[in-house]
Write a protein that holds these residues in place. Structure first.
Motif, PDB file in Angstrom:
ATOM      1  N   LYS A  68      -3.552   8.242  10.994  1.00  0.00           N
ATOM      2  CA  LYS A  68      -4.948   8.119  10.557  1.00  0.00           C
ATOM      3  C   LYS A  68      -5.857   7.860  11.753  1.00  0.00           C
ATOM      4  N   SER A 121      -5.258  17.172  18.478  1.00  0.00           N
ATOM      5  CA  SER A 121      -4.785  18.126  17.467  1.00  0.00           C
ATOM      6  C   SER A 121      -3.289  18.380  17.618  1.00  0.00           C
ATOM      7  N   SER A 133      -6.533  11.099  13.619  1.00  0.00           N
ATOM      8  CA  SER A 133      -7.484  11.933  12.882  1.00  0.00           C
ATOM      9  C   SER A 133      -8.905  11.389  12.995  1.00  0.00           C
ATOM     10  N   ILE A 158      -1.443  15.305  16.292  1.00  0.00           N
ATOM     11  CA  ILE A 158      -1.505  15.256  14.825  1.00  0.00           C
ATOM     12  C   ILE A 158      -0.525  16.259  14.225  1.00  0.00           C
ATOM     13  N   LYS A 206     -10.273  11.981  16.548  1.00  0.00           N
ATOM     14  CA  LYS A 206     -10.600  13.402  16.744  1.00  0.00           C
ATOM     15  C   LYS A 206     -11.905  13.764  16.036  1.00  0.00           C
ATOM     16  N   THR A 207     -12.064  13.268  14.821  1.00  0.00           N
ATOM     17  CA  THR A 207     -13.300  13.541  14.072  1.00  0.00           C
ATOM     18  C   THR A 207     -14.510  13.033  14.836  1.00  0.00           C
ATOM     19  N   GLN A 264       2.667  15.351  11.865  1.00  0.00           N
ATOM     20  CA  GLN A 264       2.734  15.910  10.517  1.00  0.00           C
ATOM     21  C   GLN A 264       4.020  16.699  10.312  1.00  0.00           C
TER      22      GLN A 264
END
Length: 274
Positions: free
Chosen positions: A263, A70, A266, A73, A269-270, A77
């Motif tokens: 990507k 997190s 993400s 990311i 992490k998902t 971002q």
């Protein structure tokens, strides 16, 4: 609920049950009833702990990994927001010229550029897999003296990108395949191969690749007569395979790699959070 909390709850239940049994009058509930009540309390606590453990994943490190992902990311971002528009100006400018069409599929490490030139179809492919990591400390230490000597020199592109260009004609059955490297803003041609069968020379299948392995692919480009080399470089430049394109390709590869990296963060992490 953590393991420590669960153990504390179990101890609390056990102590409470013991106290209840000591305080209960002899004429009260039977020992069997007391055991059943105590058993239900312990089972309920264990079930609660089991559900909580599953909600945080199967491993003790899951939460820590997810947290670090997190952070990364968020950092990427914020860096992208600081850079401004979602699509960099150099890409907009390249597309605005209307010479090459960029084919970039999300999740793939290859990028394809296509264009028409008269009766010819050109397809140039390159990959972000060619991007090299930053120089390791050992290399930097060994090359410190050389860097000091070249301190005033302009920095060079340390990430050469290989490019494969195919040229076919609408009124012919053959194909030319040119293998080159984009480095320091120019194309360095390695090899020029000719295929009588255009499909064999351009098809992107394992079978076609196997067939190409046994064919003569021509001499090393730099061994050709100097005059031939110069004229062929003009041939490529006329078709838009020039210094401008050689500068664009490494820039786009870095941009593409960054997009795929975010990507990837993400997606990982998902998966960890499931």
């Amino acid at each position: 609920m953590s393991s420590a909390s669960a153990l504390r709850s179990l101890r609390s239940v056990a102590v409470s049950s013991s106290r209840a049994r000591l305080a209960a009058p002899k004429s009260g509930a039977s020992k069997l009833q007391q055991l059943l009540v105590t058993g239900r309390a312990v089972t309920q606590c264990q079930r609660s702990f089991s559900v909580s453990a599953r909600s945080f994943g199967e491993g003790a490190s899951d939460v820590a990994v997810s947290s670090k992902l997190s952070e990364e990311i968020k950092y990427e971002q914020e860096a992208a927001s600081a850079d401004g528009a979602a699509e960099p100006d150099f890409i907009k400018e390249f597309k605005s010229k209307g010479v090459w069409t960029v084919v970039d599929n999300a999740g793939q490490d290859e990028i394809t550029l296509t264009r028409k030139f008269g009766n010819e179809s050109l397809r140039l492919m390159f990959s972000i897999a060619d991007l090299q990591a930053e120089e390791d400390p050992a290399y930097e230490e060994d090359g410190a003296e050389a860097e000091d000597a070249d301190a005033d020199a302009e920095p060079s592109n340390t990430s050469p990108i290989r490019a494969s260009l195919s040229i076919t004609k609408s009124n012919g059955s053959g194909a030319l395949n040119i293998d080159a490297v984009c480095q320091e803003g120019r194309f360095i041609v390695d090899n020029i191969a000719y295929y009588k069968d255009a499909q064999e020379g351009t098809e992107l299948t394992a079978e076609a690749d196997w067939k190409r392995r046994g064919l003569y692919l021509g001499p090393v480009f730099e061994t050709l007569d100097t005059g031939v080399q110069e004229e062929f470089e003009k041939y490529l430049t006329e078709r838009g395979v020039d210094d401008t394109l050689a500068t664009f390709i490494p820039e786009y590869a870095e941009y593409k790699e960054q997009q795929e990296y975010v990507k990837w963060l993400s997606n990982v992490k998902t998966f960890i959070d499931l």
